[in-house]
Structure formats: C-alpha cells, structure tokens
Design a protein around this motif. Structure first.
Motif, PDB file in Angstrom:
ATOM      1  N   SER A  11       0.814  -1.348  -0.042  1.00  0.00           N
ATOM      2  CA  SER A  11       0.079   0.048  -0.163  1.00  0.00           C
ATOM      3  C   SER A  11       1.002   1.563  -0.038  1.00  0.00           C
ATOM      4  O   SER A  11       0.390   2.507  -0.191  1.00  0.00           O
ATOM      5  N   SER A  14       3.701   3.050  -5.228  1.00  0.00           N
ATOM      6  CA  SER A  14       3.112   3.758  -6.319  1.00  0.00           C
ATOM      7  C   SER A  14       1.680   3.429  -6.881  1.00  0.00           C
ATOM      8  O   SER A  14       0.729   4.290  -6.293  1.00  0.00           O
ATOM      9  N   ALA A  37       3.062  -3.182   4.088  1.00  0.00           N
ATOM     10  CA  ALA A  37       4.375  -2.503   3.421  1.00  0.00           C
ATOM     11  C   ALA A  37       5.567  -3.251   3.634  1.00  0.00           C
ATOM     12  O   ALA A  37       5.366  -4.139   4.636  1.00  0.00           O
ATOM     13  N   ASN A  40       8.373   0.875   4.902  1.00  0.00           N
ATOM     14  CA  ASN A  40       7.912   2.428   5.177  1.00  0.00           C
ATOM     15  C   ASN A  40       6.945   2.285   6.270  1.00  0.00           C
ATOM     16  O   ASN A  40       5.651   2.705   6.051  1.00  0.00           O
ATOM     17  N   LEU A 101       2.569  -5.130  -4.492  1.00  0.00           N
ATOM     18  CA  LEU A 101       4.001  -5.156  -4.122  1.00  0.00           C
ATOM     19  C   LEU A 101       4.760  -5.560  -5.226  1.00  0.00           C
ATOM     20  O   LEU A 101       4.435  -6.046  -6.368  1.00  0.00           O
ATOM     21  N   ALA A 105       8.363 -11.363  -4.433  1.00  0.00           N
ATOM     22  CA  ALA A 105       7.791 -11.474  -3.193  1.00  0.00           C
ATOM     23  C   ALA A 105       6.049 -11.531  -3.338  1.00  0.00           C
ATOM     24  O   ALA A 105       5.639 -11.929  -2.297  1.00  0.00           O
TER      25      ALA A 105
END
Ligand code: NDP
Ligand code: MG
Length: 383
Positions: A11, A14, A37, A40, A101, A105
């Motif tokens: 989330s 971009s 995230a 961040n 994402l 991953a």
C-alpha cells in the motif's frame, strides 16, 4: 450495497497509494481490510490511521514495534514478516486482494489468496512471469478471477468485455519506448540511474521505471499477457507509441481492432479492476484530441534493448526460463540502482543467467522457489 473489502499488498508504493486515492474517492463502495508495506513504517501508520483497516503487515521485522505501538490504540492488528504477508490474504473478511508489491515477493501471497478464493486485482506482473502456468491453473481450479491492473492488460481486458467466446487473432501491447527510445548501444553505455529513473509518461516505483528504460517491462508484460489471455507468443506484438494514449489493442478474427484510449493515468486501471464489472465515476482529466493531433507508432528496437528479445525467448521455451529471467533482472536492477553495474549490463546478466541456470520444462512450485534462489545467486556472481 455491501462495500467491497480490499486487501492492498504494497500500500505504500506507487500503485498502493493510488489505489488508496481511488478508495477514498469511492468510500461508499470500498473498504480497506488490510494494508501492507515492506519497511515504510511511517507511511503505513499514516494510511492505517486514515483508512482504519482490520490489520496491517510490516514485512521488515525491525519496524514492527514502531507500527504496533501506534496502531494498538486504534484497535488495528499489526503483524510482521513474510509469513504474515502470505497469510493475511486468507482473512475471511477480504473480498479482493490487490497485489501491488514489487517482484518475486508477490508470488506466495497471490497463491494463498487464490487458494482462499479471493478475487485478484493483479498489479504485480512478476507473479505471472515467474509462475504463470501454476497461477492460471490454480485460479481456474478455484474459480478465481484475475483482473489486470497493469495498464496495457487492463486495456485489453476492457476491450474483451462483451466478446465472450470471440477469438482473439492477436494483441498489440503499446510501449512508450522509455526515456532512451532511439538511442544506440554506444549512447547507452554511460547512462546514469538518475537518467534512467526519469520516465517520460509515467511516475512509478524505481524497479518498474528501470524496467521501462531497458524494455524489460514490456518483455515482462508480453509474458504476463500470454497467461492472462491464454495466447501464443506469435499472437502478442509490441508497438512503440511514445504518447501512451492508446493503452493497448486487440485484433479479432474478422480483422476488427479495439483499443482502449485515454490520458496515461494508473488510477483508471486500478479503479476498473476494483469496480469490475461496473464503472464508477472519476474526476480524472479528460482526453482532448487537439492536445494530441498526432499519435505515432514505431517498431521496438529489440537489438539495442535485448531484454525484449530475451522475454520472447523465455515465452517460446516456457518452463522455468521466465522465472530465471525475472530473478536475474531483479538482482541486476538492484545492482544498477546501487551503482554497481552499468545500464547495458542488466540485459547481459539476464542473458547469462538464462544460459547458465538449469532449465526445467515442467516446474513445480518448489522448482520455482529453487530456480529463483539459484538464478539470484548466479546473477550476483556476475556483478
Ligand atoms: P513501488 O516500489 O512503488 O512499491 C512497492 C510496494 O511493495 C511498497 O509498498 C513496498 O513497501 C512493497 N514491497 C517492496 N518489496 C517488498 C517485499 N520484498 N515484500 C513485501 N513488500 C514489498 O512499486 P510500484 O507500485 O511501482 O509497483 C508495484 C507492482 O505493480 C510491480 O510489480 C509493478 O511492476 C506493477 N506495476 C506498477 C505500475 C506503476 O505505475 N507503478 C504500473 C503497472 C504495473 P515499502 O514502501 O515499505 O518499501
Ligand atoms: Mg504496463
């Protein structure tokens, strides 16, 4: 009407932040259930306080305490690590999982979301590049729809609505050509990351921006298109269209072509994937023909931008070759962003890995995991 409950993986990126703008604009339609995230923490906390999800995941475990300390007061569950990321998509209350994402991953969370029968809004193209066959079979078995968020694939998807069983003759994926369109190999030798990070038409995360400059992004999209629309390599063409107004085209058996057109704006494909099969209003700037009296087209330069050729090779040979290409590319792009290799080395490393890492024609999930590890290890020896 019940609100659609959405899990946004990535989330803080971009796509993720733009998805939250869509949710905010249509708060009567959508509710955020999960935000995730990598590291961040500050932005994740801010988003969680604003959108009040049921749960958040921070993958970087060193940031867990910071997030948990703030969010417990808001009654929001906080989890940490990769395993939590893979599990959180299974939550009963989630309807749609937006995979925003970046990189490999995305694979395991997407597999788990499909097994839990969640609708997938797929931005994370690497998932289909790495294991397209496995993902599409799994989706079919579980009756799960994969809605594309990537703008080209979203465009094709929109063109296909209402076409039911009508056969696709071919598709054209449009490409802006990136910041180095028309440049020779000689001119690309000393390109810096600052130059490569300036995309002419789109503002995106660092990895996909570099992929756009090397045309790897278009290569990954060719592979993504094969799996999303069940096409043969010869049915997928790439055409450079520097204005990025035509977002892609479908050509049917009768020769008719349908295109989806508009100003370049990722909020549109994100919103369409979330609201499908309905369209919701949008305040986005409208296209004005007089601003674009000329739309132009050219062939991609597959020799200078070798990654596109490598992607077609991976598509033709199948097996784990695209997984090898993706892993090599993730390592090479990171090395380029860390000033460890030059711009042209990215495609060289990709090619060497495709030649050297063991080929498996019918890989299992475990084979993909091993292939990803091996290709990364080998790519690192080339840096
Ligand atoms: P960003 O780099 O902007 O964001 C990536 C997001 O994923 C961030 O939330 C980041 O967290 C998180 N993340 C990064 N690495 C990991 C990891 N290893 N495990 C878990 N989470 C991780 O990427 P974009 O939004 O640009 O792209 C996301 C995906 O969408 C990519 O697959 C890309 O190819 C695709 N896409 C993007 C488009 C765009 O316009 N941006 C267009 C079409 C497709 P943190 O912020 O904490 O690092
Ligand atoms: Mg795209």
């Amino acid at each position: 009407m019940e609100k659609k409950k959405i899990a946004i993986l990535g989330s803080t990126g971009s796509i993720g932040t733009q998805a939250l703008e869509v949710v905010e604009e249509h708060a009567n339609q959508f509710q955020v259930e999960v935000l995730t995230a990598h590291s961040n923490a500050d932005l994740l906390i801010q988003q969680a306080i604003k959108f009040k999800p049921n749960a958040v995941v921070i993958v970087d475990e060193t940031k867990y305490q910071q997030v948990a300390d703030v969010l417990w007061e808001h009654d929001i569950k906080t989890y940490k690590g990769e395993a939590a990321l893979a599990q959180v998509v299974e939550m009963e209350s989630v309807d749609v999982v937006l995979t925003a994402l970046v990189g490999y991953a995305g694979l395991l969370p997407t597999i788990n979301a499909i097994k839990a029968k969640k609708t997938i809004a797929l931005a994370n193209k690497e998932t289909l590049v790495v294991a397209g066959e496995l993902i599409t079979i799994l989706a079919r078995e579980n009756g799960v729809v994969i809605l594309p968020v990537d703008s080209e694939h979203g465009a094709i998807f929109e063109c296909l609505v209402g076409e039911h069983q009508n056969k696709i003759e071919k598709i054209y994926l449009t490409a802006s050509g990136g910041p180095f369109r028309g440049k020779s190999k000689e001119e690309l030798k000393n390109i810096t990351k600052e130059q490569a990070l300036k995309h002419p038409n789109w503002n995106m995360g660092a990895k996909i921006t570099i992929d756009s400059a090397t045309l790897m992004n278009k290569g990954l999209e060719v592979i993504e298109a094969k799996w999303l629309f069940n096409l043969k390599p010869e049915q997928i063409d790439v055409i450079v269209h520097p204005q990025s107004i035509i977002h892609s085209l479908v050509q049917f058996e009768d020769g008719s072509m349908k295109a989806q057109i508009g100003l370049p704006n990722m909020r549109h494909p994100i919103q369409y994937a979330l609201s499908f099969p309905f369209r919701l209003p949008s305040k986005s700037q409208r296209f004005n023909f007089m601003d674009y009296p000329q739309l132009t087209f050219e062939e991609p330069d597959k020799t200078t931008f070798m990654n596109l050729t490598l992607a077609y090779e991976a598509l033709e040979k199948g097996g784990n070759l695209a997984c090898i290409l993706n892993a090599a590319n993730e390592v090479a792009v990171e090395a380029f962003l860390n000033d460890q290799i030059g711009f042209l080395d990215i495609a060289e490393i990709n090619q060497r890995c495709m030649q050297e890492v063991s080929f498996i024609q019918h890989p299992t999930y475990e084979d993909y995991v091993k292939t990803n590890t091996r290709a990364r290890e080998f790519a690192k020896t080339l840096i």
